[in-house]
Design a protein around this motif. Sequence first.
Motif, PDB file in Angstrom:
ATOM      1  N   ALA A   1      53.275  34.168  51.421  1.00 38.96           N
ATOM      2  CA  ALA A   1      54.691  34.262  51.765  1.00 38.96           C
ATOM      3  C   ALA A   1      55.503  33.117  51.179  1.00 38.96           C
ATOM      4  O   ALA A   1      56.719  33.228  51.044  1.00 38.96           O
ATOM      5  CB  ALA A   1      54.852  34.287  53.282  1.00 38.96           C
ATOM      6  N   SER A   2      54.853  32.017  50.831  1.00 40.53           N
ATOM      7  CA  SER A   2      55.550  30.870  50.251  1.00 40.53           C
ATOM      8  C   SER A   2      55.629  30.945  48.729  1.00 40.53           C
ATOM      9  O   SER A   2      56.504  30.318  48.121  1.00 40.53           O
ATOM     10  CB  SER A   2      54.841  29.567  50.648  1.00 40.53           C
ATOM     11  OG  SER A   2      54.741  29.433  52.037  1.00 40.53           O
ATOM     12  N   LEU A   3      54.722  31.687  48.110  1.00 38.67           N
ATOM     13  CA  LEU A   3      54.622  31.701  46.647  1.00 38.67           C
ATOM     14  C   LEU A   3      55.895  32.113  45.907  1.00 38.67           C
ATOM     15  O   LEU A   3      56.201  31.526  44.864  1.00 38.67           O
ATOM     16  CB  LEU A   3      53.462  32.604  46.216  1.00 38.67           C
ATOM     17  CG  LEU A   3      52.070  31.996  46.311  1.00 38.67           C
ATOM     18  CD1 LEU A   3      51.000  33.050  46.040  1.00 38.67           C
ATOM     19  CD2 LEU A   3      51.926  30.847  45.318  1.00 38.67           C
ATOM     20  N   PRO A   4      56.678  33.106  46.371  1.00 39.63           N
ATOM     21  CA  PRO A   4      57.873  33.478  45.596  1.00 39.63           C
ATOM     22  C   PRO A   4      58.859  32.339  45.392  1.00 39.63           C
ATOM     23  O   PRO A   4      59.609  32.336  44.399  1.00 39.63           O
ATOM     24  CB  PRO A   4      58.496  34.605  46.441  1.00 39.63           C
ATOM     25  CG  PRO A   4      57.346  35.200  47.156  1.00 39.63           C
ATOM     26  CD  PRO A   4      56.455  34.040  47.485  1.00 39.63           C
ATOM     27  N   ASP A   5      58.887  31.360  46.296  1.00 42.20           N
ATOM     28  CA  ASP A   5      59.826  30.252  46.167  1.00 42.20           C
ATOM     29  C   ASP A   5      59.268  29.090  45.361  1.00 42.20           C
ATOM     30  O   ASP A   5      59.869  28.010  45.335  1.00 42.20           O
ATOM     31  CB  ASP A   5      60.252  29.752  47.549  1.00 42.20           C
ATOM     32  CG  ASP A   5      61.293  30.667  48.182  1.00 42.20           C
ATOM     33  OD1 ASP A   5      61.947  31.430  47.439  1.00 42.20           O
ATOM     34  OD2 ASP A   5      61.443  30.623  49.417  1.00 42.20           O
TER      35      ASP A   5
ATOM     36  N   GLY B   1      64.911  32.091  55.996  1.00 49.22           N
ATOM     37  CA  GLY B   1      64.506  30.695  55.922  1.00 49.22           C
ATOM     38  C   GLY B   1      63.014  30.538  55.705  1.00 49.22           C
ATOM     39  O   GLY B   1      62.222  31.468  55.885  1.00 49.22           O
ATOM     40  N   PHE B   2      62.629  29.316  55.354  1.00 49.29           N
ATOM     41  CA  PHE B   2      61.232  29.013  55.049  1.00 49.29           C
ATOM     42  C   PHE B   2      60.329  29.286  56.251  1.00 49.29           C
ATOM     43  O   PHE B   2      59.248  29.867  56.116  1.00 49.29           O
ATOM     44  CB  PHE B   2      61.135  27.547  54.610  1.00 49.29           C
ATOM     45  CG  PHE B   2      59.737  27.078  54.316  1.00 49.29           C
ATOM     46  CD1 PHE B   2      58.954  27.732  53.375  1.00 49.29           C
ATOM     47  CD2 PHE B   2      59.201  25.980  54.974  1.00 49.29           C
ATOM     48  CE1 PHE B   2      57.660  27.296  53.095  1.00 49.29           C
ATOM     49  CE2 PHE B   2      57.928  25.536  54.700  1.00 49.29           C
ATOM     50  CZ  PHE B   2      57.158  26.195  53.757  1.00 49.29           C
ATOM     51  N   ARG B   3      60.771  28.900  57.449  1.00 47.50           N
ATOM     52  CA  ARG B   3      59.954  29.102  58.640  1.00 47.50           C
ATOM     53  C   ARG B   3      59.778  30.585  58.948  1.00 47.50           C
ATOM     54  O   ARG B   3      58.701  31.012  59.383  1.00 47.50           O
ATOM     55  CB  ARG B   3      60.590  28.389  59.827  1.00 47.50           C
ATOM     56  CG  ARG B   3      60.546  26.864  59.728  1.00 47.50           C
ATOM     57  CD  ARG B   3      61.137  26.213  60.955  1.00 47.50           C
ATOM     58  NE  ARG B   3      61.105  24.761  60.862  1.00 47.50           N
ATOM     59  CZ  ARG B   3      61.592  23.938  61.777  1.00 47.50           C
ATOM     60  NH1 ARG B   3      62.145  24.445  62.877  1.00 47.50           N
ATOM     61  NH2 ARG B   3      61.524  22.634  61.610  1.00 47.50           N
ATOM     62  N   VAL B   4      60.826  31.356  58.733  1.00 44.61           N
ATOM     63  CA  VAL B   4      60.736  32.802  58.972  1.00 44.61           C
ATOM     64  C   VAL B   4      59.698  33.420  58.046  1.00 44.61           C
ATOM     65  O   VAL B   4      58.871  34.245  58.465  1.00 44.61           O
ATOM     66  CB  VAL B   4      62.103  33.477  58.768  1.00 44.61           C
ATOM     67  CG1 VAL B   4      61.991  35.000  58.921  1.00 44.61           C
ATOM     68  CG2 VAL B   4      63.122  32.930  59.758  1.00 44.61           C
TER      69      VAL B   4
END
Length: 204
Positions: free
Chosen positions: A44-48, A3-6
């Motif tokens: 960590a957010s960039l791949p999505d 998940g996004f938070r993880v």
Amino acid sequence: MAGFRVHLVCGGLWGAGAGAAAFLTGWCTPVQSAVLGVFGMIGASLPDIDGKTSRPRRMLLGILGVGVPVLLVGRYLPRGATNEIYFCWITGSYLVICFGLDFLLSHFSRHRGAFHSIPAAILAGEGAFLVFAGSTLQARFVFALAVAGGYLSHLLLDELWSVNFFGISEKKSAGSAFTWKTDSIAGTVLLYLAVALLGGLCAL
């Protein structure tokens, strides 16, 4: 997939660890070390960012739209520029990055495509190194490491989530994130050309 938070937590922990190490070695100031956790979360957010309606995409486009023109304002605007010039620079850059990049991503990317690969993580690190051109070489290296490490943590978590360890089985998505290539030869070649180009700029 995780998940996004993880992803945010793991990226933040990586960045915080890099910040602590950079502070202890004297490579970064206390302020620079403190923000490395944020850089890890961004990485960590960039791949999505390839998800058309994903929350990471909306968040990152907003951050990049504001952050990039502010960081580059000293390199491309003359000293003593008026407030009107600053306003036009930041507003124009924001619109180009947010809407232009959103258009390109919508038409030339797909989820679990080129952005979910190891070369893309290297590319993100190189981008961070270039954006912070005004910092010391050691600090720029740590910034790049925080972003690239956060990026890789996302890919690794997605791979781990694609394996059912209890039944020792794999989902169809297994192997689609932690990879060195894309689905097409042309896409892979372009990706490595971009890595080489930014790598050359970093070496200048």
